[in-house]
Design an enzyme around this catalytic site. Sequence first.
Site, mmCIF file in Angstrom:
data_model
loop_
_atom_site.group_PDB
_atom_site.id
_atom_site.type_symbol
_atom_site.label_atom_id
_atom_site.label_comp_id
_atom_site.label_asym_id
_atom_site.label_seq_id
_atom_site.Cartn_x
_atom_site.Cartn_y
_atom_site.Cartn_z
ATOM 1 N NE ARG A 118 -0.530 1.779 3.542
ATOM 2 C CZ ARG A 118 0.621 2.442 3.703
ATOM 3 N NH1 ARG A 118 1.774 1.836 3.972
ATOM 4 N NH2 ARG A 118 0.650 3.761 3.576
ATOM 5 N N GLY A 119 0.222 2.399 -0.184
ATOM 6 C CA GLY A 119 0.993 3.634 -0.351
ATOM 7 C C GLY A 119 1.154 3.868 -1.850
ATOM 8 C CB ALA A 120 0.445 6.818 -3.963
ATOM 9 N NE ARG A 139 -6.141 0.865 -2.168
ATOM 10 C CZ ARG A 139 -5.580 1.396 -1.072
ATOM 11 N NH1 ARG A 139 -4.323 1.146 -0.794
ATOM 12 N NH2 ARG A 139 -6.279 2.180 -0.283
ATOM 13 C CD GLN A 143 -3.657 2.964 6.499
ATOM 14 O OE1 GLN A 143 -4.321 3.356 7.473
ATOM 15 N NE2 GLN A 143 -4.202 2.793 5.314
ATOM 16 C CG ASP A 183 -3.180 8.094 -2.086
ATOM 17 O OD1 ASP A 183 -3.054 8.550 -0.931
ATOM 18 O OD2 ASP A 183 -2.890 6.926 -2.398
ATOM 19 C CG ASN A 239 -2.889 11.649 2.046
ATOM 20 O OD1 ASN A 239 -2.287 10.756 1.438
ATOM 21 N ND2 ASN A 239 -2.629 11.905 3.320
ATOM 22 C CE LYS A 240 -5.623 5.724 3.727
ATOM 23 N NZ LYS A 240 -6.618 4.887 2.987
#
Length: 358
Positions: free
Chosen positions: A47-49, A90, A197, A238, A248-249
């Site tokens: 995970r993470g862009a 995603r 996270q 992201d 973003n998150k």
Amino acid sequence: MASYRSITWMGDRLRLLDQRRLPAEVQYVDLATCAEVAGAIRDMAVRGAPAIGAAAAYGLALAARTAPGGSPEAALAAVEEGASLLKAARPTAVNLAWAVERVLSRARERPWPSAAALAAAVEQEATAIAQEDVDTNRAIGRHGLALVPEGARIVHHCNTGSLATVDYGTALGVIRAAHEAGRNVHVYVDETRPRLQGARLTTWELAQLGVPHALIADGAAAHIMRTQGVDLCLVGCDRVAANGDVANKIGTYALALAAAAHGVPFYVAAPTSTIDLTTPTGDAIPIEERDPGEVLYVGETAIAPAGTKVRNPAFDVTPARYVTAIITEFGVVRPPYEEGLARIIDLARAARSQGGVR
Ligand code: MRU
């Protein structure tokens, strides 16, 4: 560099540090097909862009290697099929589509003499994406350093470190660069509901780096700003729209509002691969909605009555007016963002055409 690696290409398979199990267990999963990589991205083993972009690029290398039929045409068809599968895994992080498109255009560049030649070219492009990501993050760290004063108290959201990238990290890369430069920073780590996270991954990374930090509930950030004082917020991203709106998150927008209310600068660290000039504003960014179970359960434990209705947007959009600056590998962009982002993308294209990140 980190002593662990989120993504390792093993020549015939992709090895991922399984982020679903951290911090309890350090366990790796080996993936041998493109479909397995798409599944790992969807389930957030990776995970993470930037990390999902690099993983997807290697997913295409696996598609090319495992294509049935043995002809270059069959290998290209497998890569194209894999590309659609991966892009759908995603939707919000544009790095995923960016990496997939980059590898696809390499695969389509010319008629390859054999399937093996096409597979080698695809693998080479994936490796270039992964290696460039590390240089990019170090450059983001260098540029961001100027924004971090001595003794800075920083709020960070989600996880943007080595785990979320190929190595070093974006927003966490800036924090790491400041720590390495002896700035005596202290980080308030948002736990980042619902996938935690911050609690599970960012604290794990900061502890290994020796960066002083305290974990806070997401809702505590505004209170800490008002009562303890915070010098800056640093988050990853992201997707950056052409007008400077940033996705973003989930929870990032609330943090930005709290920062604005307290006069705290709000910085977004993003490689140029996260900037999407084809998306005019944040309203056009697709926001991933994830499984209700992520909100209803912590681990195996239900935290709401059975049957409770849930909304689970995984990301939010922070309007550009709340973003003090965007830190890229080519420098810091400040408002007005339309011009600044277009200029930085031109710089990135020019650097790439000369064969280097910068
Ligand atoms: O759902 P996740 O964990 O993939 O979300 C990650 C984030 O929102 C990060 O802030 C972003 O991808 C930047 S990571 C360098």
